[in-house]
Design a protein around this motif. Structure first.
Motif: not given
Length: 297
Positions: A89-90, A85-86, A92
């Motif tokens: 996000s970083s 998930h990280e 995309p």
């Protein structure tokens, strides 16, 4: 921006993710791959989320900067649970595919309603896995078994000779661990009340399927994630318009000629290169020259 001809990155804490790479190679014969085994920092499954997350970010950064990957397959259940998930996000812009134990396919497969799940402690105690299990808790009876040390034993086994024909399953380190953990789960079989479906919740475990089968018996269904991950990766590439078209056609202008695996795979490791070479030769039939060592701070 990555080109359609850019490689797909694949990584795991060690050599277990080669089971996923094998499925990717079979499903996408015109794609190139860079596989990274972070063996110097394995096993992820027995480390904390903070450590695994840091390694996942470092490897994603390395594969993007040094190899210009067009997509990333996190071929590790533990890294997926701790950090995907990280990374999503970083980065995309990067198509990203992760792994999780194949609980929903197991629900579709079971007939007794009793499903076993084996995996690393990091995967099976993660918040992500807890949410998954909560969503299906009423649909079957689940027996969850962390297998401490099994992934690491599989890593070590690649450079050791296999058991002699007819030897008991516990004659090897991996077989002994498989027997200990599966016997702790209860009885396997297809009769009512028995575990008839076993989820292999770690990519390494595919490579001890024979040892597991010797314990469960021939009728228990094994569920793993290589082929579904390959299909999802292919879907993402096609949706993004970055699937690699075949370079030429086969003889007579028929089906496209697949590129040989030896020319489209680069295997990297942060640990001893001999371990990766042995695993690549044993499990993928790839030569030692496909492998090299790297440092990923």
């Amino acid at each position: 921006m990555p080109l359609a001809s850019s490689p797909i990155g694949v990584f795991d804490s060690g050599v277990g993710g080669l089971s996923v790479l094998r499925a990717l190679l079979a499903a996408m014969p015109n794609e190139r791959f860079v596989y990274l085994a972070d063996s110097a920092h394995a096993p992820y499954g027995e480390r904390g989320d903070t450590y695994v997350s840091a390694r996942t970010h470092a490897i994603a950064d390395y594969l993007c900067a040094q190899h210009g990957i067009k997509a990333l397959v996190v071929a590790c259940n533990t890294a997926t649970a701790a950090a995907i998930h990280e990374v999503r996000s970083s980065r995309p812009e990067l198509p990203l595919v992760g792994l999780e134990p194949a609980i929903k396919p197991a629900l579709a497969a079971t007939r007794t309603g009793h499903v076993g799940v084996i995996g690393t402690r990091g995967t099976l105690t993660s918040a992500k896995f807890a949410r998954l299990m909560t969503s299906v808790a009423e649909q079957a009876h689940f027996v969850i078994q962390p297998c401490d040390g099994l992934a690491h034993a599989i890593e070590r086994s690649v450079s050791r000779p296999g058991p002699l024909p007819g030897a008991p399953v516990e004659a090897t380190e991996t077989g002994k661990l498989c027997k200990t953990y599966l016997e702790a789960m209860g009885a396997f079989g297809t009769a009512p009340g028995l575990i008839d479906t076993l989820v292999l919740g770690c990519t390494h475990y595919v490579f001890v399927a024979d040892e597991l089968r010797a314990i469960t018996g021939p009728d228990v269904q094994f569920i793993e994630t290589g082929e579904p991950v390959a299909r999802q990766t292919q879907r993402l590439l096609e949706a993004g318009g970055i699937a690699n078209a075949p370079a030429d056609m086969g003889a007579g202008g028929g089906q496209p000629a697949a590129t040989p695996a030896t020319s489209r795979v680069q295997l990297l490791t942060t640990g001893p290169v001999e371990m990766l070479q042995a695993a690549a030769q044993r499990w993928l039939d790839l030569p030692a020259q496909c492998c090299s060592s790297v440092t990923v701070p």
